[in-house]
Design an enzyme around this catalytic site. Structure first.
Site, PDB file in Angstrom:
ATOM      1  NE  ARG A  34      -8.376  15.785 -22.853  1.00 24.84           N
ATOM      2  CZ  ARG A  34      -8.513  14.477 -23.076  1.00 24.84           C
ATOM      3  NH1 ARG A  34      -8.773  13.662 -22.060  1.00 24.84           N
ATOM      4  NH2 ARG A  34      -8.408  13.989 -24.290  1.00 24.84           N
ATOM      5  CE  LYS A  49      -4.768  13.694 -25.538  1.00 27.84           C
ATOM      6  NZ  LYS A  49      -4.346  12.325 -25.286  1.00 27.84           N
ATOM      7  CD  GLU A  78      -3.022   8.037 -17.668  1.00 29.08           C
ATOM      8  OE1 GLU A  78      -4.137   8.110 -18.192  1.00 29.08           O
ATOM      9  OE2 GLU A  78      -2.182   8.930 -17.785  1.00 29.08           O
TER      10      GLU A  78
END
Ligand code: PXG
Length: 290
Positions: free
Chosen positions: A50, A149, A182
């Site tokens: 990721r 991220k 989220e």
């Protein structure tokens, strides 16, 4: 504690980064948060993968291979004799000059911190936590894609401030269409009539590694899972609600926006998944010592 910076280890006092690093000046960089359980790094390959996807999305070339990155994380755990804890892996654009231009930066900086994290008090895990929905919406895909991220976490931090101002520690973020995306640092799950529901990644959720793990565990246990668009109405009327994240792990939610969820106590599906999550963390992961 010994901190890894670009292949060398430094004491906490000497682990310094330039004030001209664009990670600091512009939030230009990416990160991962990874758990270590019982001398094994949980889902290390997935986290590193990721990280490289985030890097690709921000057009940053990490100056080492994924394999070398995995080895660097393991070496940092070894040097720190970490058997249980939390790893923060950071890659910044590097040291540049004032001015946005990423071309002004030299080599990206790689930082690995092997430490600990406790996001919430212990009683939240046993009794459940109360959360609210906040006004700050999740980043639009065409702005900073929520799958990245990035070191620019202001979107989530603003939502967290709104939650804290209202006296709770976590918040549901909706996307610009009004669907549940989220929470500020966790993915969200609902249970309705024994089925497990979580918002789709296209709703603005991070591709959470704990989220993926929980979906796998549910499917192994024969629990039906789906990823429909979810509104606040669905959350209020769920039988159970819980959050997932590497830092938070699995945490039950018992109240949202003043509405009690289910019985107001952690539910049976949550408990079952929590047990299998604990079993998995005990028995899997990349061994630090070989
Ligand atoms: N959503 C967001 C926005 C996150 O930042 C998760 C979900 C959960 O994903 P994982 O892959 O961890 O299951 C995250 C996770 C920290 C910290 O301080 C990191 C996160 C969240 C909170 C704190 O290291 N990232």
């Amino acid at each position: 504690m010994k901190i890894y910076i670009n292949g060398n280890f430094f004491s906490e006092e000497n682990a310094n980064i330039s004030v001209f690093d664009h990670g600091l000046l512009y939030g230009d960089g990416i990160f991962e948060g990874i758990r270590v359980y019982n001398k094994r790094v949980f889902k290390l390959v997935e986290h590193v993968e990721r990280l490289y996807y985030s890097a690709k999305a921000i057009a940053l070339t990490i100056p080492m291979s994924e394999k070398e990155m995995i080895e660097a994380v393991l070496e940092t755990c070894r040097v720190n004799e970490l058997s249980d804890g939390y790893i923060r892996l950071v890659v910044t654009r590097g040291v540049g000059t004032l001015g946005l231009g990423p071309d002004r930066c030299g080599t990206p900086q790689i930082i690995i911190i092997a430490s600990n994290i406790q996001l919430y008090p212990e009683e939240f895990y046993t009794r459940g936590m109360k959360i609210i929905t906040v006004p700050t919406t999740r980043n639009h895909h065409n702005a900073i894609n929520p799958a990245i991220k990035s070191l620019n976490y202001l979107n989530n931090i603003l939502a967290k401030i709104e939650a804290n101002n209202a006296g709770v520690q976590e918040a549901i973020m909706l996307n610009s269409q009004g669907f549940v995306a989220e929470c500020t640092g966790d993915n969200i799950f609902l249970v309705k009539k024994n089925q497990l529901i979580t918002p789709p990644l296209s709703a603005g959720a991070l591709y959470g590694i704990t989220r993926g793990t929980v979906i796998d565990l549910a499917q192994e246990a024969g629990i039906e899972t789906s990823e429909p668009n979810v509104t606040r109405y669905d959350v209020y009327n769920a039988d159970e609600c819980f959050l997932t994240g590497s830092a938070a792990e699995l945490i039950p939610v018992i109240e949202v926006d003043g509405r009690q969820i289910g019985t107001g106590a952690p539910g049976p599906v949550f408990k079952k998944l929590l047990d299998s999550f604990h079993d998995l963390t005990k028995s899997s992961g990349t061994a630090i010592f070989v």
